[in-house]
Design a protein around this motif. Structure first.
Motif, mmCIF file in Angstrom:
data_model
loop_
_atom_site.group_PDB
_atom_site.id
_atom_site.type_symbol
_atom_site.label_atom_id
_atom_site.label_comp_id
_atom_site.label_asym_id
_atom_site.label_seq_id
_atom_site.Cartn_x
_atom_site.Cartn_y
_atom_site.Cartn_z
ATOM 1 N N ARG A 30 0.822 -1.200 0.000
ATOM 2 C CA ARG A 30 0.000 0.000 0.000
ATOM 3 C C ARG A 30 0.862 1.258 0.000
ATOM 4 O O ARG A 30 0.629 2.201 -0.755
ATOM 5 N N VAL A 31 1.875 1.250 0.851
ATOM 6 C CA VAL A 31 2.736 2.432 0.974
ATOM 7 C C VAL A 31 3.483 2.694 -0.339
ATOM 8 O O VAL A 31 3.547 3.835 -0.803
ATOM 9 N N SER A 44 7.978 14.789 3.033
ATOM 10 C CA SER A 44 7.131 15.045 4.176
ATOM 11 C C SER A 44 5.834 14.219 4.089
ATOM 12 O O SER A 44 5.381 13.623 5.070
ATOM 13 N N ARG A 45 5.285 14.156 2.875
ATOM 14 C CA ARG A 45 4.060 13.362 2.681
ATOM 15 C C ARG A 45 4.329 11.873 2.911
ATOM 16 O O ARG A 45 3.489 11.156 3.468
ATOM 17 N N ILE A 46 5.501 11.421 2.490
ATOM 18 C CA ILE A 46 5.846 10.006 2.699
ATOM 19 C C ILE A 46 5.886 9.698 4.197
ATOM 20 O O ILE A 46 5.339 8.698 4.662
ATOM 21 N N LEU A 47 6.509 10.588 4.963
ATOM 22 C CA LEU A 47 6.628 10.336 6.402
ATOM 23 C C LEU A 47 5.264 10.348 7.084
ATOM 24 O O LEU A 47 4.990 9.552 7.983
ATOM 25 N N GLU A 48 4.412 11.261 6.629
ATOM 26 C CA GLU A 48 3.068 11.288 7.211
ATOM 27 C C GLU A 48 2.322 9.990 6.904
ATOM 28 O O GLU A 48 1.584 9.480 7.748
ATOM 29 N N LYS A 78 1.942 7.106 -6.645
ATOM 30 C CA LYS A 78 0.956 8.149 -6.985
ATOM 31 C C LYS A 78 1.531 9.526 -6.675
ATOM 32 O O LYS A 78 1.397 10.458 -7.463
ATOM 33 N N MET A 79 2.150 9.650 -5.504
ATOM 34 C CA MET A 79 2.738 10.936 -5.120
ATOM 35 C C MET A 79 3.829 11.323 -6.113
ATOM 36 O O MET A 79 3.999 12.488 -6.437
ATOM 37 N N SER A 80 4.567 10.312 -6.547
ATOM 38 C CA SER A 80 5.647 10.557 -7.495
ATOM 39 C C SER A 80 5.099 11.231 -8.753
ATOM 40 O O SER A 80 5.663 12.205 -9.258
ATOM 41 N N LEU A 86 8.311 13.936 -9.565
ATOM 42 C CA LEU A 86 9.675 13.538 -9.188
ATOM 43 C C LEU A 86 9.731 12.023 -9.096
ATOM 44 O O LEU A 86 8.816 11.395 -8.554
ATOM 45 N N ARG A 87 10.819 11.455 -9.602
ATOM 46 C CA ARG A 87 10.969 10.001 -9.528
ATOM 47 C C ARG A 87 11.368 9.586 -8.119
ATOM 48 O O ARG A 87 11.983 10.358 -7.379
#
Lengths: 490, 357
Positions: free
Chosen positions: A356-357, A405-409, A363-365, A370-371
């Protein structure tokens, strides 16, 4: 710089030079420059002064003077940290422990090493090797990073699932308190009386005291280690394979995963013979006695085959083992070659949420343009997404930061945390407010005060002020609402 | 299975309002440890605050309420072929009463400790009621977490003086496939050296103790490795091995019987034996040494320091004075301020750990 602060700087430098070799009290811009950042070079600040004391007594005097005058002190080892934890304070002193680089004693019978804080991590294992012993935690910077810095950050590495982090491999530390008192915490025995101050100090990022001596445990070098490289056509299958090996009762010495981007980058970089069409690659290393390794390798191979690995290769020699690891160990420079810059993140998640992560990260990428390449300490759930960017493109680092920051959240959202081994420092101080609420942060602050009432040790790192958190949360909240509204309208 | 958090929180807040000190009690099996509890304190019981909150065998992570007994936890883990590999002592009648909260508060681990780590080492995170009745969460449910100070492991050995642990997340491990115990006769001094040297070899050793003229080594792990090592090393295979390690783990061994004071030396594993006549049981390949006999802490402290470690009065003896190694002034001051930061009104277990805390 005002004339007043210039004169106080001069005064302080003079005072230090009265008891420290004057050439080791640095005050000129040019020589101060290399100290302006640690391994996270995007964050920089010039210090007022750098001192390199040579004795513990000198460290104590530096602390007493700074404490009395209220001057910030930032302790520094090799400066390889990745969270700007050793970034200087502009009105403060950088206290470098670089001169404390001696291995004081190795006791091969008790299997311990007594070290000055500036001893390099790898040097411990190199010195212990003659006794068939080694030091467990092996952060990827182990050639350069120091044991003092390892204590400050509670450093990990690729063998944590089986051999633990720094905190699991320490016996005692000698610490200089903020008032300049010299105290020993822990002992040569395994368990000390009373509350565990050793654990509290480990990973405290230089906010509670300055470490001047470290005693670590050493482990017998395993008779043999072999690694299985297994390719999979999906992240989910590789994730399941990790769980299946552990469910089988096997605790690998190292268990690493790489995604498709990282596989290709690493294979281009060092021709490790990785399966370039695989979507995920596992490196599963089993160590122990000859018999144990043979038994567990056979079982793990069977598990991977059953879970439809697309390729399996098991090392049959030390050379082959080194080659298979080489790709993983050079993953960061390999990615550095396909992009002008990269930004390494350090979240930890419960392994069951891996697919999931990674999917959400893809998707965020797309969203950020950004890759991202992923290397993952799969055994212990520690993710290292590498966000690729170009610092010469205006605004791109800020974009990488926002992505990170979004990844950490997301890591916190699935029950994980914002940092597995790199520390908070300056870099992740905003995300502390995502992982902890105000009462928890207030508790951290009051622990800090118990050691450092004036707040001079590494100020502005590790734990955010509460006011700061409220502002960050409200910005996040607004942004989030805005995004939601946008999505609804879209 | 029951979540008593609301009631616990109310009791803490009420105690705070009334300036009533509290004795935190789980199964009550470790009341013999620490200094004599405060007579005026009311009991804050966690015996009903029990149950597994989350268990993910594949992740090797277990989250339980602090009042859950070790026997209940082990039953749950056994179904998945896993265990508490730090082997905490199952104190209490029939080994039933001891809780995970009390085990962590007292930082108690068994014979495998030098190889598997202590209970403190397995803690991943916890929830805690502080002296202001705030229910806080530290650490997490993942193997690696370096965000914030390690408040979770700080609780190990604090004997409840910093707050009421309500929920604990632990790393658990697979049960070893096979075990075998080797025994041979050996005088104590030689045994200390022998155990240390064996511990320096890369073999599946998970227990090394000496008692009454015999040294016992336990091997555990993959069958092939255990069998091969048992062949290579000297010593007879001891059929009663599993029972012996259990007795030592649970402090049920004959050595622990009787009313004499028990002293626990936690010292450098290779240190020569303190010159102290009397019965000894040496565990942890020399790093934990139990001494039974009349003595004073003042007399034993120098012996422990000389052996690179510490000594505490584990059971019996005079418990109105100090029972733990004395602390230097600078550390006392820090610990007092830490106590103040968690428990500003001094509600929790006053004087249980040190007279001055």
């Amino acid at each position: 710089m005002t004339s007043e602060s210039r004169s106080s700087k001069q005064q302080l430098a003079d005072e230090f030079r009265s008891f420290i070799d004057p050439q080791f009290v640095i005050s000129d811009e040019e020589t101060l420059k290399p100290y302006e950042c640690d391994g996270l070079a995007m964050y920089r600040e010039m210090p007022m002064l750098v001192v390199l004391p040579e004795t513990v007594e000198q460290v104590q005097r530096v602390m007493r003077i700074c404490h009395e005058k209220g001057v910030p002190v930032v302790a520094r080892g090799a400066g390889t940290g990745l969270c700007a934890g050793a970034m200087p304070h502009k009105e403060g002193v950088v206290l470098s422990l670089a001169k404390f680089n001696r291995i004081l004693d190795i006791d091969p019978v008790a299997r311990t090493a007594r070290l000055q804080p500036g001893v390099r991590n790898l040097a411990i294992s190199e010195e212990a090797a003659q006794y068939g012993l080694y030091y467990g935690p092996d952060p990827s910077s182990q050639i350069a990073c120091t044991i003092g810095g390892n204590v400050a950050e509670n450093s990990g590495g690729v063998h944590c699932l089986k051999y633990g982090l720094t905190v699991h491999n320490l016996l005692k530390v000698e610490v200089i308190t903020v008032e300049g008192e010299r105290v020993t915490v822990g002992s040569d025995g395994l368990d000390a009386c009373g509350m565990d101050l050793l654990a509290l100090l480990t990973g405290s990022e230089g906010l509670l005291g300055v470490v001047t001596e470290v005693t670590v445990k050493l482990l017998p070098t395993p008779e043999v280690a072999r690694v299985i490289m297994a390719g999979f056509d999906s992240i989910e299958k590789a994730g399941d394979a990790v769980g299946a090996v552990i469910s089988h009762g096997i605790i690998p010495g190292g268990l690493e995963m790489m995604d498709g981007h990282a596989i290709i980058a690493a294979d281009d970089f060092c021709q490790a013979g990785y399966p370039r069409d695989a979507k995920a690659l596992l490196l599963c290393e089993v160590d122990g006695t000859e018999e144990e390794v043979d038994e567990h390798i056979a079982e793990a191979e069977a598990v991977f085959r059953k879970l439809s690995a697309t390729s399996i290769r098991t090392s049959t020699s030390e050379e082959e083992r080194a080659l298979l690891w080489k790709g993983r160990k050079s993953a960061f420079p390999a990615v550095g070659r396909i992009s002008p810059d990269y930004y390494c993140m350090d979240g930890t998640i419960p392994r069951r949420h891996l697919a999931r992560v990674l999917l959400e990260m893809e998707k965020m990428s797309d969203e950020f343009g950004l890759r991202v390449a992923n290397v993952f300490h799969a055994g212990d759930g520690n993710l290292h997404p590498l966000i690729l960017f170009d610092a010469n493109v205006p605004g791109e680092f800020e974009k990488a930061e926002a992505f990170g920051s979004r990844i950490l959240e997301l890591c916190v959202e699935v029950g994980g945390c914002i940092t597995g081994e790199h520390g908070v420092g300056v870099e992740k101080i905003r995300q502390m407010a995502v992982q902890f609420d105000d009462r928890e942060l207030a508790q951290f602050h009051s622990v800090k005060v118990a050691f450092d009432p004036k707040g001079i040790l590494n100020p502005g790192k590790g734990v955010p002020t509460l006011k700061f958190c409220q502002e960050y949360r409200s910005i996040e909240h607004k942004q989030h609402k805005h995004e939601q509204a946008g999505a609804e309208h879209g | 299975m029951a979540d008593q958090i609301q009631s616990l929180q109310e009791q803490v807040l009420k105690a705070r309002a009334e300036r009533q000190t509290l004795n935190i009690v789980g199964g009550g099996t470790k009341s013999f440890m620490g200094r004599t509890p405060d007579n005026d304190a009311a009991t804050l019981s966690l015996a009903e605050h029990t149950g597994v909150v989350e268990y993910h065998p594949v992740e090797l992570v277990l989250t339980v309420r602090a009042g859950t007994t070790l026997s209940e936890i082990e039953a749950v883990l056994a179904e998945e072929g896993q265990c508490l590999h730090f082997e905490p002592p199952r104190l209490g009648e029939n080994g039933e009463g001891a809780t995970i909260g009390g085990t962590l508060a007292c930082n108690l681990s068994g014979p495998a400790r030098p190889w598997s780590g202590s209970v403190r080492d397995q803690v991943l995170g916890l929830r805690l009621l502080n002296g202001q009745g705030e229910h806080l969460r530290f650490g997490g449910q993942v193997m690696k977490n370096v965000a914030g100070y390690d408040v979770s492991r700080l609780q190990a050995g604090a004997m409840g003086t910093l707050g009421v642990m309500t929920e604990i997340s632990l790393k658990v491990m697979p049960k070893p496939a096979t075990t075998a115990t080797l025994v041979q006769e050996m005088p104590l001094d030689s045994a200390i050296d022998y155990m240390n040297r064996r511990a320096g070899e890369p073999k599946p050793l998970t227990g090394a103790c000496w008692f009454d003229g015999k040294v016992y080594l336990r091997l555990a792990g993959a069958r092939s490795a255990v069998e091969a090592t048992a062949e290579q090393w000297e010593g007879e295979v001891f059929e009663g091995g599993d029972a012996l390690w259990q007795q030592i783990r649970d402090l049920q061994h004959e050595f622990f019987a009787g009313d004499d004071p028990f002293w626990r030396f936690s010292v450098k594993s290779s240190a020569i034996m303190p010159s102290l006549d009397g019965p000894w049981l040496v565990d942890w390949a020399g790093a934990q040494r139990w001494y039974r006999g009349q003595a004073t802490l003042r007399d034993l402290e120098p012996l422990a320091l000389e052996a690179g470690g510490q000594v505490s009065l584990f059971r019996g003896g005079d418990r109105t004075g100090e029972v733990m190694l004395s602390q230097p002034e600078a550390l006392k001051a820090i610990q007092r301020r830490i106590k103040q930061s968690f428990d500003p009104d001094g509600l929790f277990n006053p004087g249980r750990l040190y007279s001055w805390l």
